[in-house]
Design a protein around this motif. Structure first.
Motif, mmCIF file in Angstrom:
data_model
loop_
_atom_site.group_PDB
_atom_site.id
_atom_site.type_symbol
_atom_site.label_atom_id
_atom_site.label_comp_id
_atom_site.label_asym_id
_atom_site.label_seq_id
_atom_site.Cartn_x
_atom_site.Cartn_y
_atom_site.Cartn_z
ATOM 1 N N SER A 173 0.906 -1.171 -0.253
ATOM 2 C CA SER A 173 0.075 0.253 -0.082
ATOM 3 C C SER A 173 0.853 1.307 0.029
ATOM 4 C CB SER A 173 -0.828 -0.033 1.023
ATOM 5 O OG SER A 173 -1.621 1.120 1.218
ATOM 6 N N ALA A 174 1.852 1.230 0.722
ATOM 7 C CA ALA A 174 2.820 2.542 1.046
ATOM 8 C C ALA A 174 3.569 2.613 -0.434
ATOM 9 C CB ALA A 174 3.903 2.169 1.993
ATOM 10 N N CYS A 175 3.908 1.805 -1.080
ATOM 11 C CA CYS A 175 4.757 1.594 -2.336
ATOM 12 C C CYS A 175 3.683 2.510 -3.453
ATOM 13 C CB CYS A 175 5.196 0.395 -2.970
ATOM 14 S SG CYS A 175 6.649 -0.037 -1.941
ATOM 15 N N LEU A 176 2.500 1.720 -3.553
ATOM 16 C CA LEU A 176 1.304 2.180 -4.344
ATOM 17 C C LEU A 176 1.067 3.698 -4.036
ATOM 18 C CD1 LEU A 176 -0.746 1.547 -6.553
ATOM 19 C CD2 LEU A 176 -2.204 0.911 -4.863
ATOM 20 N N LEU A 177 0.930 4.144 -3.053
ATOM 21 C CA LEU A 177 0.704 5.501 -2.577
ATOM 22 C C LEU A 177 1.801 6.455 -3.056
ATOM 23 C CD1 LEU A 177 -0.975 5.144 0.750
ATOM 24 C CD2 LEU A 177 -2.107 6.072 -1.419
ATOM 25 N N ALA A 178 3.349 6.146 -2.893
ATOM 26 C CA ALA A 178 4.306 6.734 -3.002
ATOM 27 C C ALA A 178 4.455 6.716 -4.784
ATOM 28 C CB ALA A 178 5.587 6.045 -2.652
ATOM 29 N N VAL A 179 4.057 5.865 -5.537
ATOM 30 C CA VAL A 179 4.114 5.821 -6.946
ATOM 31 C C VAL A 179 3.113 6.775 -7.296
ATOM 32 C CG1 VAL A 179 3.542 4.529 -9.047
ATOM 33 C CG2 VAL A 179 5.136 3.492 -7.240
ATOM 34 N N THR A 180 1.976 6.746 -6.904
ATOM 35 C CA THR A 180 0.605 7.592 -7.468
ATOM 36 C C THR A 180 0.904 9.094 -7.176
ATOM 37 O OG1 THR A 180 -0.546 5.672 -6.676
ATOM 38 C CG2 THR A 180 -1.830 7.865 -7.256
ATOM 39 N N TYR A 181 1.600 9.385 -6.039
ATOM 40 C CA TYR A 181 1.782 10.724 -5.574
ATOM 41 C C TYR A 181 2.855 11.216 -6.325
ATOM 42 C CZ TYR A 181 1.969 14.898 -3.026
ATOM 43 O OH TYR A 181 1.975 16.303 -2.860
ATOM 44 N N THR A 182 3.786 10.418 -7.183
ATOM 45 C CA THR A 182 5.052 11.211 -7.807
ATOM 46 C C THR A 182 4.408 11.591 -8.912
ATOM 47 O OG1 THR A 182 6.166 9.317 -6.759
ATOM 48 C CG2 THR A 182 7.086 10.519 -8.570
ATOM 49 N N ASP A 183 4.736 13.295 -9.232
ATOM 50 C CA ASP A 183 4.554 13.864 -10.394
ATOM 51 C C ASP A 183 5.712 14.933 -10.508
ATOM 52 O OD1 ASP A 183 4.026 15.676 -8.568
ATOM 53 O OD2 ASP A 183 1.862 15.821 -9.036
ATOM 54 N N GLU A 184 6.847 14.986 -9.935
ATOM 55 C CA GLU A 184 7.887 15.904 -10.044
ATOM 56 C C GLU A 184 9.172 15.003 -10.108
ATOM 57 O OE1 GLU A 184 7.736 19.105 -10.288
ATOM 58 O OE2 GLU A 184 5.570 19.357 -10.024
ATOM 59 N N GLY A 185 9.894 15.551 -10.786
ATOM 60 C CA GLY A 185 11.338 14.899 -11.132
ATOM 61 C C GLY A 185 12.391 15.224 -10.132
ATOM 62 N N SER A 186 12.317 16.480 -9.611
ATOM 63 C CA SER A 186 13.184 16.967 -8.552
ATOM 64 C C SER A 186 13.131 15.935 -7.165
ATOM 65 C CB SER A 186 12.903 18.379 -8.150
ATOM 66 O OG SER A 186 11.440 18.463 -7.572
ATOM 67 N N ARG A 187 11.950 15.283 -7.052
ATOM 68 C CA ARG A 187 11.917 14.399 -6.072
ATOM 69 C C ARG A 187 12.612 13.176 -6.416
ATOM 70 N NH1 ARG A 187 5.335 15.069 -5.749
ATOM 71 N NH2 ARG A 187 5.244 17.100 -5.541
ATOM 72 N N VAL A 188 12.440 12.590 -7.317
ATOM 73 C CA VAL A 188 13.122 11.506 -7.795
ATOM 74 C C VAL A 188 14.855 11.806 -7.688
ATOM 75 C CG1 VAL A 188 13.632 9.457 -9.368
ATOM 76 C CG2 VAL A 188 11.318 10.644 -9.150
ATOM 77 N N GLU A 189 15.051 12.991 -8.043
ATOM 78 C CA GLU A 189 16.709 13.445 -8.235
ATOM 79 C C GLU A 189 17.317 13.197 -6.673
ATOM 80 O OE1 GLU A 189 19.883 14.697 -10.111
ATOM 81 O OE2 GLU A 189 18.132 14.187 -11.000
ATOM 82 N N ALA A 190 16.328 13.423 -6.031
ATOM 83 C CA ALA A 190 16.732 13.782 -4.469
ATOM 84 C C ALA A 190 17.007 12.036 -4.140
ATOM 85 C CB ALA A 190 15.756 14.015 -3.610
ATOM 86 N N LEU A 191 16.492 11.374 -4.821
ATOM 87 C CA LEU A 191 16.622 9.837 -4.159
ATOM 88 C C LEU A 191 18.176 9.371 -4.748
ATOM 89 C CD1 LEU A 191 13.608 7.936 -5.317
ATOM 90 C CD2 LEU A 191 14.044 8.865 -3.097
ATOM 91 N N PHE A 192 18.446 9.870 -5.766
ATOM 92 C CA PHE A 192 19.755 9.447 -6.331
ATOM 93 C C PHE A 192 20.919 10.213 -5.254
ATOM 94 C CE2 PHE A 192 17.475 8.238 -9.947
ATOM 95 C CZ PHE A 192 18.343 7.334 -10.465
ATOM 96 N N ALA A 193 20.519 11.525 -5.079
ATOM 97 C CA ALA A 193 21.771 12.120 -4.140
ATOM 98 C C ALA A 193 21.719 11.470 -2.884
ATOM 99 C CB ALA A 193 20.976 13.612 -3.894
ATOM 100 N N GLY A 194 20.693 10.751 -2.261
ATOM 101 C CA GLY A 194 20.658 10.325 -0.908
ATOM 102 C C GLY A 194 21.147 8.746 -0.996
ATOM 103 N N GLN A 195 21.421 8.066 -2.048
ATOM 104 C CA GLN A 195 21.881 6.820 -2.296
ATOM 105 C C GLN A 195 22.878 6.339 -3.188
ATOM 106 O OE1 GLN A 195 21.374 4.118 -0.349
ATOM 107 N NE2 GLN A 195 19.416 4.706 0.949
ATOM 108 N N PRO A 196 24.067 6.687 -2.573
ATOM 109 C CA PRO A 196 25.245 6.756 -3.806
ATOM 110 C C PRO A 196 25.303 5.200 -4.531
ATOM 111 C CG PRO A 196 25.996 7.700 -1.773
ATOM 112 C CD PRO A 196 24.562 7.276 -1.321
ATOM 113 N N CYS A 197 24.833 4.101 -3.835
ATOM 114 C CA CYS A 197 24.836 3.031 -4.310
ATOM 115 C C CYS A 197 23.985 2.904 -5.820
ATOM 116 C CB CYS A 197 24.020 1.870 -3.398
ATOM 117 S SG CYS A 197 22.418 2.207 -2.965
#
Length: 554
Positions: free
Chosen positions: A301-325
């Protein structure tokens, strides 16, 4: 408990209001914080139950007592002559105990909280009182004042959880949320900040407080940061505890539900990367405890809500900044961190249609690093499958023409990896068709030519015996991939592809089994998958092709 027996009797049966208040105050002061708070909670429940039963018995006795006008007058005179301070009713006795609890200060608030919580459970819907409101006020006071013993706060919060389980989690959450976020933060710190045993009901109460409308979103934001920090610590220590993981997932789901399906008054933009990264950090624990095929419902449920709410590229960009792996080669990533990468491969697959071209240029290289055959050895087949699923999702969405850019590279990759490096015939059919479909116009014919040339390499080769049979099987599988392209190439290339296939099936020296398999597959494509624009031409061609093949055999 023997020393409190007399106090319990007075509180349960006493009729002097001032004495009841003094005994209750003395009980709260003398009760040591280290003693079991559930015992004083049960004491409050006993006192409340006794008062309810006495009140009901008095009402029944009063209703059964026959009175004439003389008896009624005498009863009224006797009641008026009795000093009001000396004798009180059961409802007034309850109010006296509640006032005594409200007047407590310091550490005495903790046993008062437990006692009033027990009374609230006993008096619920049976006697009008302010027990639930006083309980919420005491909970707020306990969590805001500086208490020296951390175990005292933990015990007090366990009482809140117990009361919520009996009074109703949502009702208690609403009462606590109206005061402030102190209970919310204290509950989160106690649950996720210490390695103690976790009560599963505490997560339900915490989630309900977050979802309650009076809760300020700044408090919920702080809870998410607490969970994120705990998830990082859990990942570094490889401390995969199922109940704690479930509790954190339940709270993260509630945060997303609060914004996605709730009031939606505060913005979630800057918090979305932290929630999503927390899910990624918890994924190794989910794999360890539950496995990949049966994740808990809260995670889904949490993943579905996170996917549904995503509509901005800057938020995904922050994921790469926080996870060097996400930017490292598979060989440079440990197995625990590789599981975090696995989460993001699956997560980005569902986001492929929403990501901007800029973000896709970071997502596709991530998938490419895990799409090679060396990944089958380390970290494993799951990463290989997820990487190819992500690339296929990009090819099929093709929102920003990214699919047409990577299609030539991907078609060459899967063709080179067939059949000895992880790509089966079925996967080649799916992936190669998706790549060709993503290429516009006549440019797609180059991919068709490369595929047919590869199939022709297995014509008449291999000598005899087993090797010749292997060559025949591989040629048949490649021709089936070419037949699949009948519904993948642009319509203007369809006549040319039909000519190439007919020349190999009718005019060539193909085995009868290969001819029948390809024709049957073409007919199945016509019946089930061909669109309106190409179905008439394909129907006539398949019918004529089958007739020519039968005639060539005769």
């Amino acid at each position: 408990m023997n020393e409190y027996r007399a106090s319990a009797r007075i509180l349960a049966t006493g009729t002097a209001g001032n004495i009841i208040a003094e005994v209750a105050q003395d009980l709260f002061v003398r009760w040591q914080p280290t003693e079991a708070l559930h015992a004083v909670m049960h004491l409050g429940q006993y006192v409340g139950t006794a008062r309810v039963q006495r009140a009901l018995a008095a009402q029944q006795q009063d209703a059964l007592t026959p009175r004439n006008i003389v008896d009624s007058a005498a009863h009224w005179v006797a009641s008026s002559l009795t000093p009001s301070a000396a004798l009180v009713s059961d409802a007034q006795a309850v109010q006296a105990m509640l006032r005594a609890a409200e007047d407590t200060q310091g550490v005495a608030c903790v046993p008062a909280l437990a006692f009033v919580g027990g009374m609230a459970v006993a008096l619920d819907d049976k006697m009008p009182s302010r027990a639930a409101d006083v309980f919420a006020d005491l909970a707020h006071r306990v969590t805001t004042q500086a208490l020296s013993a951390c175990v005292t706060l933990s015990s007090a919060l366990s009482v809140c959880v117990e009361v919520a389980a009996q009074l109703g989690c949502r009702r208690v959450a609403e009462l606590l949320a109206r005061r402030s976020g102190s209970v919310l933060l204290a509950l989160a710190d106690t649950m996720f900040g210490s390695p103690g045993v976790l009560d599963p009901r505490a997560a339900d109460l915490l989630a309900e407080i977050i979802y309650a409308r009076p809760t300020q979103f700044t408090d919920a934001r702080r809870v998410v940061h607490v969970i994120h920090g705990r998830a990082i610590s859990q990942l570094l220590d490889s401390d995969f505890v199922g109940p704690r993981t479930l509790a954190m997932l339940r709270v993260l789901e509630s945060v997303l539900q609060r914004h996605y399906a709730g009031p939606r008054d505060p913005p979630l933009d800057d918090l979305w990367p932290i929630v999503t990264d927390s899910l990624a950090l918890l994924y190794p624990s989910i794999l360890h405890v539950f496995g990949r095929d049966s994740p808990p419902d809260a995670f889904r449920s949490a993943c579905l809500l996170a996917v549904t709410y995503t509509d901005e590229g800057s938020r995904v960009e922050a994921l790469f900044a926080g996870q060097p792996c996400l930017l490292s080669a598979p060989g440079d990533v440990g197995l625990v961190r590789a599981r975090v990468v696995l989460f993001y491969l699956d997560f980005f697959e569902h986001l492929a249609g929403k990501l901007s071209a800029h973000i896709l240029k970071r997502v596709v290289p991530l998938a490419a690093r895990y799409a090679g055959s060396e990944v089958l050895e380390y970290p494993g087949p799951m990463w290989f499958e997820s990487a190819h699923a992500l690339i296929l999702a990009v090819l099929e969405s093709d929102t920003h023409q990214m699919g047409s850019e990577i299609a030539p590279w991907y078609s060459d990759l899967v063709l080179d990896m067939y059949p000895d490096h992880g790509i089966s015939a079925d996967l080649l059919r799916i992936s190669y068709t998706a790549a060709v479909r993503a290429i516009p116009g006549h440019s797609a014919w180059d991919r068709v030519t490369i595929l047919l040339r590869r199939a022709d390499q297995y014509t008449g080769g291999g000598g005899g015996g087993v090797r010749a049979e292997i060559f025949a099987v591989r040629r048949r599988e490649l021709l089936l991939v070419a037949a699949e392209l009948l519904v993948g190439v642009p319509v203007e290339l369809l006549p040319q592809l039909m000519f190439e296939l007919r020349s190999r099936l009718v005019d060539g020296n193909e085995k009868w089994s290969t001819r029948v398999a390809v024709v049957d597959h073409c007919q199945d494509l016509v019946l089930t998958r061909a669109d309106v624009a190409r179905k008439p031409a394909l129907s006539m061609w398949v019918w004529q092709l089958r007739a020519d093949i039968i005639e060539s055999k005769l």
